[in-house]
Design a protein around this motif. Sequence first.
Motif, short mmCIF file in Angstrom:
data_model
loop_
_atom_site.label_atom_id
_atom_site.label_comp_id
_atom_site.label_asym_id
_atom_site.label_seq_id
_atom_site.Cartn_x
_atom_site.Cartn_y
_atom_site.Cartn_z
N PRO A 416 51.41 46.43 11.72
CA PRO A 416 51.52 44.98 11.34
C PRO A 416 52.01 44.24 12.53
CG PRO A 416 52.65 46.53 9.59
CD PRO A 416 52.33 47.40 10.75
N TYR A 417 52.72 44.97 13.40
CA TYR A 417 53.07 44.16 14.56
C TYR A 417 51.87 44.37 15.86
CZ TYR A 417 57.54 45.47 12.21
OH TYR A 417 58.48 45.63 11.41
N PHE A 418 51.31 45.50 15.73
CA PHE A 418 50.33 45.86 16.87
C PHE A 418 49.10 44.76 16.50
CE2 PHE A 418 46.38 48.54 17.87
CZ PHE A 418 46.74 48.47 19.19
N GLU A 419 48.68 44.40 15.42
CA GLU A 419 47.49 43.67 15.13
C GLU A 419 47.96 42.24 15.45
OE1 GLU A 419 46.65 43.98 10.64
OE2 GLU A 419 48.49 42.92 10.31
N ARG A 420 49.06 41.96 15.61
CA ARG A 420 49.49 40.61 15.98
C ARG A 420 49.69 40.46 17.54
NH1 ARG A 420 50.60 36.80 11.47
NH2 ARG A 420 50.35 37.85 9.67
N LEU A 421 49.20 41.41 18.41
CA LEU A 421 49.56 40.95 19.66
C LEU A 421 48.29 40.28 20.24
CD1 LEU A 421 50.81 44.62 20.85
CD2 LEU A 421 52.18 42.65 20.88
N GLN A 422 48.70 39.43 21.19
CA GLN A 422 47.71 38.65 21.86
C GLN A 422 46.64 39.73 23.03
OE1 GLN A 422 46.46 35.31 21.26
NE2 GLN A 422 48.16 35.53 19.62
N GLN A 423 45.63 39.56 22.89
CA GLN A 423 44.89 40.53 23.78
C GLN A 423 44.36 39.56 25.00
OE1 GLN A 423 41.72 42.76 21.61
NE2 GLN A 423 42.03 41.56 20.01
N PRO A 424 44.31 40.17 26.36
CA PRO A 424 44.45 41.64 26.25
C PRO A 424 45.71 42.08 26.19
CG PRO A 424 44.20 40.56 28.62
CD PRO A 424 44.04 39.55 27.52
N PHE A 425 46.03 43.22 25.52
CA PHE A 425 47.48 43.79 25.69
C PHE A 425 47.86 45.19 26.21
CE2 PHE A 425 45.72 44.75 21.35
CZ PHE A 425 45.57 46.50 21.39
N TYR A 426 48.96 45.26 26.95
CA TYR A 426 49.26 46.68 27.23
C TYR A 426 50.33 47.20 26.54
CZ TYR A 426 51.24 49.79 30.96
OH TYR A 426 51.68 51.17 31.64
N SER A 681 43.16 28.34 17.22
CA SER A 681 41.85 28.93 17.23
C SER A 681 41.88 29.85 18.51
CB SER A 681 40.72 28.03 16.98
OG SER A 681 41.15 27.00 18.08
N LYS A 682 42.52 29.70 19.37
CA LYS A 682 42.60 30.36 20.71
C LYS A 682 43.39 31.55 20.36
CE LYS A 682 41.87 26.54 23.93
NZ LYS A 682 42.51 25.54 23.54
N SER A 683 44.19 31.96 19.38
CA SER A 683 44.83 33.18 19.27
C SER A 683 43.71 34.25 19.35
CB SER A 683 45.45 33.19 18.14
OG SER A 683 45.83 34.45 17.81
N THR A 684 44.05 35.28 20.16
CA THR A 684 43.33 36.54 20.42
C THR A 684 43.83 37.88 19.50
OG1 THR A 684 44.58 36.97 22.62
CG2 THR A 684 42.39 35.67 22.63
N SER A 685 44.80 37.70 18.49
CA SER A 685 45.26 38.86 18.38
C SER A 685 44.16 39.41 17.35
CB SER A 685 46.52 38.29 17.48
OG SER A 685 46.34 37.71 16.25
#
Length: 732
Positions: A416-426, A681-685
Amino acid sequence: MGRKEALVNKNRYLLSKILRSRIGFVLVLVTIYWIKTLWAYLIDFNLDTKGFYQNFILFINPLPVGLLFIGLALYIKSTKWFYRIAGFLYFLLFLWLFSNTLYFREFSDYISISTMLASSSVAAGLLQTTLKSLRFWDFTYFLDFIAFAYLLAKKKISVDPKPFNKRASFAVTALSVMLFSVNLFLAEIDRPELLTRGFSNTYIVRALGLPSFLGYNAYQTYNAHKDRSEASPEDLTPVQQYITEHHAKPNEEYFGMAKGRNVIYLHLESLQQFIIDYKLKVEDKEYEVTPFLNSLYHSNSTFAFSNFFNQVKAGKTSDAETMIETSLFGLNQGSFMVQYGGSNTQQAAPYILSQEAGYTSAVFHGNAGSFWNRNNTYKQWGYNYFFDKTYFTETNAENSFEYGLNDKVMFTDAIPYFERLQQPFYTKFITVSNHYPYTTSLSGDETGFPLADTKDETINGYFATANYLDASIKAFFDYLKATGLYEKSIIVLYGDHYGISNSRNPSLAPLLGKDPETWSDYDNAMLQRVPYMIVIPGMNKGRIIDTFGGEIDALPTLEHLLGIDSTKYLQVGQDLLSKENKQIVSLRTPGNFITPTYTNYSGKLYYTETGEEITNPDENTQNIIETIKEETNAQLRASDAIQTGDLIRFLNNGLPPVNPKDYSYLHSLDKEIEIENELGSKSTSLYSQRGNQSTVDLFQAKSYRLLHEQTTAATTASTAPSSSSSSTEEEK
Ligand code: GP9
Ligand code: MN
């Protein structure tokens, strides 16, 4: 007068009798402090004690320091000052205890010197959060003050004008010092190297109590400060010179091949390289321990390294993390993260990637955030989020063990936390179930993988927990594939350090087809290999690479794959895909090293290929060995200078220094959602990209029993199809 009343009166009489003497007064204060501390241990702190022994140490630890401290008042002759000082010392101890309870409620950690030294604005903020964390039951901490005020008002406390005998005062001090030594001795038995390695603030507090923690923390802060204050910008010159000379140019074929991809690190707890492709033989049957990792190892999407060594010392996991994230070594003694991690200026991977390419970063780990001082170090590393155990299912005897939540649960809860991270992520997932003692982490449906049959229980359990880790990783990969993140990511897996210690290795020998009698330090050295695999889905240049390297080399390797120039950073490792790589692996104990030709370990020199010991090296060999030693010393020297001198604070490479105050690991999901909303709409999560649909259901980690039943069911399905129906039902 009723019996009850008589008893109360008797007690009152006894109390005022005790209070009438100075020593009695001191003992009453010590006892109240003791009780209050235990009360705080019980209702406020989460000290994670296990078993009678640890609880016993916890029970006794407020006494020695309480007695030592308040007992100091006994040396005072003047009646007025004796009472004032005794009361004041008691109050100081209480204040420290109470402030820590308030602080703990908010930060799940204890107040350190650096927290106290933080700038006044932070202190003001601290006061605010502290006041917010007051609870109604806090009045219990003040009951004694009310009682004392009452007794004083009623003139029930009479003072003792007779100074305490000097020798007797000394005896009280000596007694408390002795009690403290006993406390320390018991604590060291429970957790060897407690003070040298540090582990976590929780470990120190539960073993020695809060005042001792302050002393310990002050000592460490002082040491770090001393080295730091002696360093100057000129110290950068030799270090930079070493780094420039030592730099290994990126291989053009691979430079930037994973540019812009998400980076996912999978920290494989205590996993050693020997487990790759290993088959455990039990009662004439063979069991592949890590089938999934083996498939990655042989995949042409993976750069898989067969001679990658761990380079940790006492800081174990924390040393591995330090090297992987910063390409600088841990310390020769203790843990860098514990001693310097929270205060040094650092340029670690999360920060570099956020600055160079706008990455968002997060760590997932199912243990307390304070372990190895991660909660503070990660801020200096620029981690945007740290999801520690407070974010996951509450731990219990079934789903966790001493070092944290079981891996499958941790991965499940991380989604649930991982899927909400903005991409690209580390991101980094720190697994833990495959951790010593290998016998306590798995239970119920997760058991079933056969145990090895040696005299050593630790070794026997290792294969089952490694298999569990393998299954967890597979489940996570399946999830990545199901969500489409897989092709957009580069996934790096590494084993942090050995799982079976050198002293146990002779018992492991027969399982590796070796003779325990002839087992040598050479064999021990070779077992320091850990897995290191870089999976780049979609590429087909992957293969098994036999270049010799270690954890220190991981960051430049990654940077180059991401198309980042590593020359402007203070990193002492070398890209393992570079043709210029020198293949000299410095171990953290100076003088110990491994190269494709020579291995120097525990004071003995060997040929790496054959294991033959070189007892009388000729002059030529001696010269070569000296050159290698000088190379490894130079590498360690450069790293130590940076770490202990906090030299990155002097570096001018265009990156503004990290400000740890910009980071907080509280209410992280709210923050992620807020960012999603802001970006619209720019969210990349992943969540946004899937039209605000959660991917939680796409993660499925089946238990060992279910997985196993499924395979048996599958094999029997053709003959008896009906027998599998119940288990498939359950799997859904
Ligand atoms: C605990 C874990 C273990 O959080 O990372 O550390 P280790 O004992 O392996 O150093
Ligand atoms: Mn570890």
